[in-house]
Design a protein around this motif. Structure first.
Motif, PDB file in Angstrom:
ATOM      1  N   ALA A 178       0.836  -1.209   0.000  1.00  0.00           N
ATOM      2  CA  ALA A 178       0.000   0.000   0.000  1.00  0.00           C
ATOM      3  C   ALA A 178       0.870   1.257   0.000  1.00  0.00           C
ATOM      4  N   ILE A 179       2.004   1.215   0.711  1.00  0.00           N
ATOM      5  CA  ILE A 179       2.928   2.350   0.700  1.00  0.00           C
ATOM      6  C   ILE A 179       3.425   2.603  -0.724  1.00  0.00           C
ATOM      7  N   THR A 180       3.822   1.539  -1.407  1.00  0.00           N
ATOM      8  CA  THR A 180       4.362   1.711  -2.759  1.00  0.00           C
ATOM      9  C   THR A 180       3.290   2.174  -3.742  1.00  0.00           C
ATOM     10  N   ILE A 181       2.058   1.668  -3.580  1.00  0.00           N
ATOM     11  CA  ILE A 181       0.962   2.127  -4.436  1.00  0.00           C
ATOM     12  C   ILE A 181       0.693   3.606  -4.184  1.00  0.00           C
ATOM     13  N   GLY A 182       0.737   4.001  -2.903  1.00  0.00           N
ATOM     14  CA  GLY A 182       0.551   5.414  -2.568  1.00  0.00           C
ATOM     15  C   GLY A 182       1.597   6.297  -3.220  1.00  0.00           C
ATOM     16  N   ILE A 183       2.842   5.832  -3.219  1.00  0.00           N
ATOM     17  CA  ILE A 183       3.929   6.589  -3.844  1.00  0.00           C
ATOM     18  C   ILE A 183       3.699   6.716  -5.350  1.00  0.00           C
ATOM     19  N   LEU A 184       3.327   5.611  -5.991  1.00  0.00           N
ATOM     20  CA  LEU A 184       3.108   5.622  -7.435  1.00  0.00           C
ATOM     21  C   LEU A 184       1.939   6.526  -7.813  1.00  0.00           C
ATOM     22  N   VAL A 185       0.817   6.385  -7.111  1.00  0.00           N
ATOM     23  CA  VAL A 185      -0.356   7.222  -7.394  1.00  0.00           C
ATOM     24  C   VAL A 185      -0.024   8.692  -7.204  1.00  0.00           C
ATOM     25  N   ALA A 186       0.722   8.998  -6.141  1.00  0.00           N
ATOM     26  CA  ALA A 186       1.118  10.384  -5.893  1.00  0.00           C
ATOM     27  C   ALA A 186       1.971  10.921  -7.037  1.00  0.00           C
ATOM     28  N   GLY A 187       2.877  10.095  -7.543  1.00  0.00           N
ATOM     29  CA  GLY A 187       3.703  10.528  -8.666  1.00  0.00           C
ATOM     30  C   GLY A 187       2.885  10.830  -9.907  1.00  0.00           C
ATOM     31  N   LEU A 188       1.905   9.973 -10.197  1.00  0.00           N
ATOM     32  CA  LEU A 188       1.032  10.198 -11.349  1.00  0.00           C
ATOM     33  C   LEU A 188       0.193  11.464 -11.173  1.00  0.00           C
TER      34      LEU A 188
END
Length: 517
Positions: A178-188
């Motif tokens: 979930a942390i990594t998904i949060g990082i990716l979504v934030a980048g997008l």
């Protein structure tokens, strides 16, 4: 036999349990708590590279870039203590909140702390989205920090207690996923909002933190508490019913008895903060300090929340820096999936060790490349080929972290502590993690300015040290039931001397009785 690698396979490894849809759903919902931490990690670096945001809150940074661009070192473009305070203030709040959360988690349950964390993060997102001055911006960051502190304290423990031993690693890594998904979504999101005309895209980026906050809050409200927490708060029958529900069988006598024994032991502890200092808990205390310390000294958060700034510093340009951050975020997600698949098969130690070696090689390579291209004066340019090669090494570094120290840094501390000190141990884990995240966030841009490419060699030295530490002092914990973890410590070549016989003899007696009966 490799030092520290032995892990006994006790009776508890054969607990009767099915992997039920109920336990999978509850763990997936709880794991979304990692979205809070991940979204903030990803959003902060992108926002601080947006000119409208800098113009409104940190005009001195823009002034430095424009007035001194002709002769300023590339390493020092973003060196601003006020700018780093915006990023790092969250981690101070999380540090304090983790200790408060440890008390509330023990008294009111794991899901209560998750609920409080979600509400606080929601308030912080609203304040950041409407901020008109630096003071309100920082206050919003503090509320976000309280949310992160509560979530990081309660979610890993919740996952470790709910999951069956044979898939505890995979389900617990859902938090890191979930942390990594949060990082990716934030980048997008940053990549999209940076293109909004009118200069208010940064508000959208910050305000959308409300989405993971709502998911966390609603999820915590509907989640049941763990059998361990229910038993700890004096409801044995309800705890048995919950244990039967999450294990998918009525035959939970062995695991329930271990839980009863753990709670009886916990009741002898009046103050877990005093008890965790006793010699018998020395292995847990040391690892709950050393693992998060080393996790931050890998330098990963430098890459994750300063990735756009770092790439922009190295000449990738505005769009290029944000897109490069998205690429590293995607690598982060994919590599975390690798750890979910492998952690309960190859074990924690293999991932720790392989990841450490790979990170060390990549950091040395990045440092050498930057040294060759920018030298000591920070003047230079990257060709397209050089930029792609640099991005490759950074992605390989992120991948190594994402299947090793990223998830293992949360998994191992959450599963090694006995019930009587579990909340205190996790609070220490979160606190050490947050204080070093704060320190690195606060000093990174200044370190980049003064240490230049040597900064990557600095972190590489810590990666080497922590890999050696794991080899000798971190035992394997896969497939060991959480309430029987003392078997691991007692059999370890170094930690065994700290574990008294009575800490494991109860298990041995019951094993003999079952064998003879």
């Amino acid at each position: 036999m490799a030092a520290g690698s032995y892990a006994p396979q006790g009776r508890g490894a054969n607990y009767e349990a099915r992997v039920t849809g109920f336990v999978i759903c509850t763990c997936l919902i709880a794991a979304t708590g990692g979205l809070l931490f991940g979204y903030d990690l990803g959003i902060s670096g992108g926002v601080t590279s947006m000119e409208p945001f800098l113009k409104k809150f940190f005009p001195s940074v823009l002034q430095n870039q424009s007035e001194e661009a002709a002769h300023e070192s590339a390493y020092c473009k973003f060196d601003s203590q006020l700018l780093t305070l915006f990023t790092s203030s969250l981690y101070l709040a999380a540090l304090v909140a983790s200790f408060v959360a440890s008390v509330l988690t023990r008294i009111f349950g794991r899901n209560f702390s998750m609920f409080v964390g979600g509400l606080s993060f929601l308030l912080g997102a609203i304040l950041n989205g409407v901020a008109t001055g630096i003071a309100l911006l920082i206050v919003g960051r503090l509320f976000l920090g309280v949310g992160v502190g509560f979530a990081n304290q309660s979610v890993p423990v919740y996952l470790s207690e709910m999951a069956p031993a044979k898939i505890r690693g995979a389900l617990n890594i859902g938090f890191q996923m979930a942390i990594t998904i949060g990082i990716l979504v934030a980048g997008l999101i940053n990549y999209g909002t940076a293109k909004i005309e009118g200069g208010w895209g940064w508000r959208v980026s910050l305000a959308l933190a409300a989405v993971p906050a709502v998911i966390m809050t609603v999820g915590a409200y509907i989640l049941p508490d763990t059998p361990n927490s229910i038993m700890e708060r004096g409801n044995p029958e309800k705890a048995r019913q919950m244990l039967q529900k999450i294990r998918g069988t009525v035959n939970v006598d062995a695991e329930f008895q271990d839980l009863v024994d753990a709670v009886q032991e916990a009741k002898k502890v009046e103050n877990p903060w005093t008890n965790i200092l006793e010699p018998r808990y020395r292995p847990q205390l040391v690892l709950c300090i050393i693992i998060p310390f080393f996790q931050q000294l890998t330098g990963i958060n430098v890459i994750m929340f300063y990735a756009p700034v770092l790439f922009k510093t190295l000449g990738f340009g505005d769009d290029g820096s944000l897109m490069s951050a998205v690429i590293t975020g995607a690598v982060n997600v994919v590599a975390t999936i690798v750890s979910i698949y492998s952690v309960d098969k190859v074990g924690r130690r293999v991932l720790f060790l392989e990841g450490g070696i790979q990170m060390f090689i990549c950091q040395i390579a990045v440092g050498v490349m930057i040294a060759i291209k920018f030298g000591l004066d920070g003047v230079g340019v990257l060709s397209k080929g050089d930029a792609n090669m640099l991005l490759f090494f950074i992605c390989a570094y992120v991948a190594a972290f994402a299947w090793s120290w990223g998830p293992m840094g949360w998994l191992v501390p959450s599963e090694i502590c006995p019930l009587e000190i579990r909340s205190a141990g996790q609070a220490i884990n979160v606190a050490v993690n947050m204080i070093f995240t704060f320190i690195i966030a606060q000093v990174f841009l200044a370190m980049l300015c003064h240490m230049k490419f040597g900064l990557f060699f600095f972190f590489a030295c810590f990666v080497a040290a922590m890999t050696v530490f794991v080899y000798f002092f971190v035992p394997e914990t896969k497939n060991i039931p959480i309430e029987e973890m003392n078997q691991v410590w007692k059999s370890h070549w170094f930690w065994g001397k700290y574990i008294p016989d009575e800490a494991v003899i109860g298990l041995t007696v019951r094993e003999l009785e079952e064998r003879d009966g």
